[in-house]
Every structure is written in structure tokens, then in C-alpha cells.
Design a protein around this motif. Structure first.
Motif, PDB file in Angstrom:
ATOM      1  N   THR A 103      25.881  42.068  21.741  1.00  0.00           N
ATOM      2  CA  THR A 103      25.553  40.910  22.595  1.00  0.00           C
ATOM      3  C   THR A 103      24.120  40.745  22.819  1.00  0.00           C
ATOM      4  O   THR A 103      23.360  39.858  22.691  1.00  0.00           O
ATOM      5  N   LEU A 104      23.643  41.983  23.315  1.00  0.00           N
ATOM      6  CA  LEU A 104      22.117  41.789  24.080  1.00  0.00           C
ATOM      7  C   LEU A 104      21.233  41.456  22.726  1.00  0.00           C
ATOM      8  O   LEU A 104      20.169  40.679  22.856  1.00  0.00           O
TER       9      LEU A 104
ATOM     10  N   TRP B  43      20.970  38.165  20.828  1.00  0.00           N
ATOM     11  CA  TRP B  43      20.530  36.943  22.221  1.00  0.00           C
ATOM     12  C   TRP B  43      19.440  37.464  22.432  1.00  0.00           C
ATOM     13  O   TRP B  43      18.631  36.684  22.277  1.00  0.00           O
ATOM     14  N   ALA B  44      18.853  38.913  22.275  1.00  0.00           N
ATOM     15  CA  ALA B  44      17.091  39.048  22.495  1.00  0.00           C
ATOM     16  C   ALA B  44      16.325  38.690  21.256  1.00  0.00           C
ATOM     17  O   ALA B  44      15.227  37.849  21.323  1.00  0.00           O
TER      18      ALA B  44
ATOM     19  N   ALA C  24      17.150  35.885  18.701  1.00  0.00           N
ATOM     20  CA  ALA C  24      17.683  34.436  19.371  1.00  0.00           C
ATOM     21  C   ALA C  24      16.347  33.579  19.915  1.00  0.00           C
ATOM     22  O   ALA C  24      15.736  32.961  19.306  1.00  0.00           O
ATOM     23  N   VAL C  25      15.446  34.767  21.013  1.00  0.00           N
ATOM     24  CA  VAL C  25      14.503  34.044  21.706  1.00  0.00           C
ATOM     25  C   VAL C  25      13.134  34.814  21.892  1.00  0.00           C
ATOM     26  O   VAL C  25      11.922  34.779  21.755  1.00  0.00           O
TER      27      VAL C  25
ATOM     28  N   TYR D  43      28.536  39.104  28.254  1.00  0.00           N
ATOM     29  CA  TYR D  43      27.773  38.077  28.452  1.00  0.00           C
ATOM     30  C   TYR D  43      26.819  38.527  30.002  1.00  0.00           C
ATOM     31  O   TYR D  43      25.956  37.752  30.208  1.00  0.00           O
TER      32      TYR D  43
ATOM     33  N   GLY E 228      23.841  40.212  29.119  1.00  0.00           N
ATOM     34  CA  GLY E 228      23.028  39.486  28.616  1.00  0.00           C
ATOM     35  C   GLY E 228      21.769  38.790  29.771  1.00  0.00           C
ATOM     36  O   GLY E 228      21.261  38.613  29.848  1.00  0.00           O
ATOM     37  N   TYR E 229      22.997  38.317  30.580  1.00  0.00           N
ATOM     38  CA  TYR E 229      22.281  37.148  31.351  1.00  0.00           C
ATOM     39  C   TYR E 229      21.820  37.497  32.437  1.00  0.00           C
ATOM     40  O   TYR E 229      20.464  37.167  32.695  1.00  0.00           O
TER      41      TYR E 229
ATOM     42  N   MET F 120      18.140  38.736  30.786  1.00  0.00           N
ATOM     43  CA  MET F 120      17.599  37.413  29.952  1.00  0.00           C
ATOM     44  C   MET F 120      17.524  36.224  30.941  1.00  0.00           C
ATOM     45  O   MET F 120      16.210  35.670  30.335  1.00  0.00           O
TER      46      MET F 120
END
Length: 391
Positions: A53-54, A57-58, A60-61, A378, A381-382, A385
Motif C-alpha cells: 500500500t505504501l 501510494w508513494a 502515485a505521488v 492505510y 501510508g497516512y 505521506m
């Protein structure tokens, strides 16, 4: 399926010293690994969900996962691993950080092709794996394999479990603590003393573990049990923690050097929880960040779980360890946002939940653990991120 019940006495190991067909240590280790394999696979599965997940997410940004996993305290540990301690001149001295984890990274990094950052993450990940194995061993010793498996997996789905895969020292400290408490339950005094020594070189909360080992050793000596081994554990257990504090005192020229660094440089003092209650009330009374709500929830649940552990009559060694971790974490002023992370090593608090899930059956346990794994992924990641402070 029978419900798990706590064993009144941990199972003793068979005395095979005089048997020609005694089990070799290597065979015992392989057997123990096979027994723990479901717990380790389950733990790795839930942590993989968090890391994937991390990573997604990473990506993607446009962020770098390895950099995220080694930020904040991780950067301090990396600097110590590469350059040693910088002394007492800085406003925030790195001597606040205990030495075993960064020095282990510094010693291993030249032996691998990974580089300092990847070596730090590898050491942290392997240590967390060892911790999960230790949690299984404690749960299996006190109850049965189901409880051990669920205890390890529960530790992997805590809100701040992403820290177990960061270049932080919570994972390696939990490994030392879990195996130390297991050794105490099994009467392995020298192992318990050595692991307490290592824990005392890893985190300030090593004081909680050494207190348990020392008290257990004193009780054994008073009762004249196990010969000289409790005395050896009594000498070994506090050596790491006291030794590091003495070294910092020598470097700073004052006997309370480490505590002065914590107060003057890092703003951390001990006020018996006054600041913790004050901040918690502010979080609950005013709009706050998600991370602060989660920390407050974790703190409240941890206290409730300790009460359940007392009602369940956990062995006094685990109760004392959990109580001291809670006291040192909640009683310290400052860094409220990190208190849930500081409570990660208080794994005995999860035993009542593990027992309840084991009694409910595997289908219900998986139904509970699956969404917890998603929420943990989640939140991991929060905090890396979106949250702009350390976990």
C-alpha cells in the motif's frame, strides 16, 4: 474446537542431558520454526499489505518509499550508524538515542552491498520478524498455538505497525523483550539476562524489562531456586541500560547527562501523565488531525487492555512489564503524537484480544483481522505521506 485456556505452569523442556538420542540444538530450532511458521506467514502477509500500500501510494505521488521508511528518527539512527555520536554540543544531542540498533547497522553495512539506508531497513525488518516469532512463543507457552499465531498477527495490524518496517528501534526492542519474557517463563535465566542487557542498550524502556528480570531473579534467589543462574541474570539484566547512561554521564560531565539531554534538548520530562491527560483532553475537545485521534484511541484501549490482562491473571512478569511500559510512556511529557508508537513493545496487552479471537474460531478471527490489516495499511501510508510529523 476447544477454547484456549491459560496454562498454570509453562511446559517444561524435557531433560535429555543423559539420553544418547537427545535432540540436537539445530533440530530443536527447526522444530520451533515449523511450529511458528503459520504465525510468521500470517505476520508477513499483513505487513506485506501495508508495505505494498505504501509503495503504490508513494509511486502515485512521486515519493521514494525507502526515504519515507527512513525519515525522522530513522535519519538520526543512520547518522549515528555512519558517523557515531556527535557529542553534547548540539541543541538536540543524538546521545538521546540508544546505541545497539545504529551500531549494529553500522557494523553490518560494510559487509553487505545494500548501503546504509537499505541495511537499516533490513535489520529492522528481520528484527520485527524475530519479534513476531517471540510473540508466538509467548502466546503458545501461556495458551496454545492458536493464541500464539493470533498474537503475532495482531501485532502486525496495529495502527502504527508501519514502524516495524522503518529504520526505528521499536521492532528490535520488541524482539529482545518478547524472547526475554519467554525465557523467564521457561526458567532460562542466562538468556533472559543477556536479552535484557541488549534491550537496555536499545531503548530507554529497557528499564521496564530489566526491572522484571531483576525482581524475578531476586525472588528465585530468596527461594534458593536454580542455583547461581538467577544471580548471573541479576548482574547481566541492568548492565546495558545502566552502562549506556553511565557513558552519557561521562561524555556530558554530569551524572544525569542522558536525562538532561532529554529535558533540555528534546523537551521530554516525567510528570506522571499530567501532560498526556492535558493533550488528550485538547484532542477530544477540539478538531484535530486523524493521527492525534488514533493515538488517543490507542492510549485509551491500551489502558483498558491492561485492566483485562489483570482480570485474566496474566503471569506477573508480563503484567509488570506492561505496567512499566505504560507508566514510562504515558507518564512522560512531550511527543504525544508518538505515544502509540512507544506502546508497540507492550505486546502482552494484546493477549486478551488474541485469546478472544482464538475462542471465536478462525473464520471470525479472519473476519476481524482482514479489515484491521486494511486500516493499518492505510494509516501507515497516512502517517508517512500526509502527517507532517514522525509516526
Amino acid at each position: 474446537m476447544t477454547a484456549p485456556t491459560r496454562r498454570e505452569q509453562p511446559p517444561s523442556e524435557p531433560d535429555t542431558a543423559d539420553r544418547p538420542d537427545r535432540v540436537a540444538p539445530g533440530d530443536k530450532l527447526v522444530g520451533a520454526f515449523r511450529s511458528a511458521l503459520p504465525a510468521l506467514v500470517g505476520y508477513l502477509a499483513v505487513r506485506t499489505v501495508g508495505l505494498v500500500t505504501l509503495w503504490l501510494w508513494a509511486r502515485a505521488v512521486g515519493a521514494r518509499p525507502a526515504a519515507l521508511l527512513t525519515e525522522s528518527d530513522g535519519e538520526w539512527y543512520l547518522r549515528i550508524a555512519q558517523h557515531g555520536y556527535d557529542g553534547y554540543e548540539r541543541a538536540q544531542s543524538d546521545m538521546a538515542f540508544f546505541p545497539l540498533y545504529p551500531h549494529l547497522v553500522g557494523a553490518l553495512e560494510p559487509l553487505t552491498p545494500l548501503g546504509a539506508r537499505a541495511t537499516a531497513l533490513a535489520v529492522a525488518g528481520l528484527a520485527a520478524f524475530a519479534a513476531a516469532w517471540g510473540l508466538y512463543a509467548v502466546g503458545e507457552t501461556l495458551y496454545d498455538r492458536r493464541v500464539g499465531i493470533l498474537l503475532a498477527v495482531l501485532w502486525g495490524v496495529l495502527p502504527h505497525s508501519i514502524v516495524q518496517n522503518m529504520s526505528y528501534s521499536e521492532g528490535i526492542f520488541t524482539a529482545f523483550a518478547a524472547w526475554c519474557l519467554w525465557a523467564l517463563l521457561r526458567g532460562h535465566w542466562l538468556v533472559a539476562g543477556l536479552l535484557s542487557l541488549c534491550a537496555g542498550l536499545t531503548r530507554p524502556t529497557g528499564s521496564a524489562l530489566l526491572a522484571v528480570v531483576c525482581l524475578a531473579a531476586v525472588i528465585a534467589l530468596v527461594r534458593r531456586r536454580d542455583g547461581w543462574r538467577p544471580a548471573a541474570a541479576l548482574l547481566l539484566a541492568p548492565a546495558g541500560w545502566l552502562g549506556y547512561l553511565a557513558w552519557v554521564g561521562w561524555r556530558t560531565g554530569r551524572p544525569d547527562g542522558w536525562f538532561h539531554i532529554q529535558d533540555a534538548g528534546w523537551g521530554t520530562t516525567f510528570d506522571l501523565g499530567v501532560d498526556t491527560v492535558r493533550v488528550a483532553r485538547r484532542v477530544l475537545a477540539h478538531p484535530s488531525a486523524l493521527a492525534m485521534y488514533v493515538v488517543t484511541l490507542v492510549v485509551l484501549v491500551a489502558v483498558a487492555l491492561f485492566v483485562l490482562a489483570v482480570l485474566d491473571r496474566q503471569p506477573w512478569q508480563l503484567l509488570l512489564y506492561s505496567a512499566l511500559i505504560l507508566l514510562t510512556t504515558l507518564g512522560a511529557a512531550g511527543y504525544y503524537h508518538a505515544k502509540a508508537r512507544f506502546l508497540l513493545p507492550a505486546f502482552p496487552l494484546l493477549l486478551p484480544v488474541a485469546v478472544a479471537l482464538a475462542r471465536a474460531g478462525w473464520a471470525r478471527a479472519v473476519t476481524v483481522l482482514a479489515p484491521l490489516a486494511i486500516l493499518s495499511a492505510y494509516f501507515g501510508g497516512y502517517v508517512l505521506m500526509i502527517w507532517n510529523r514522525s509516526p
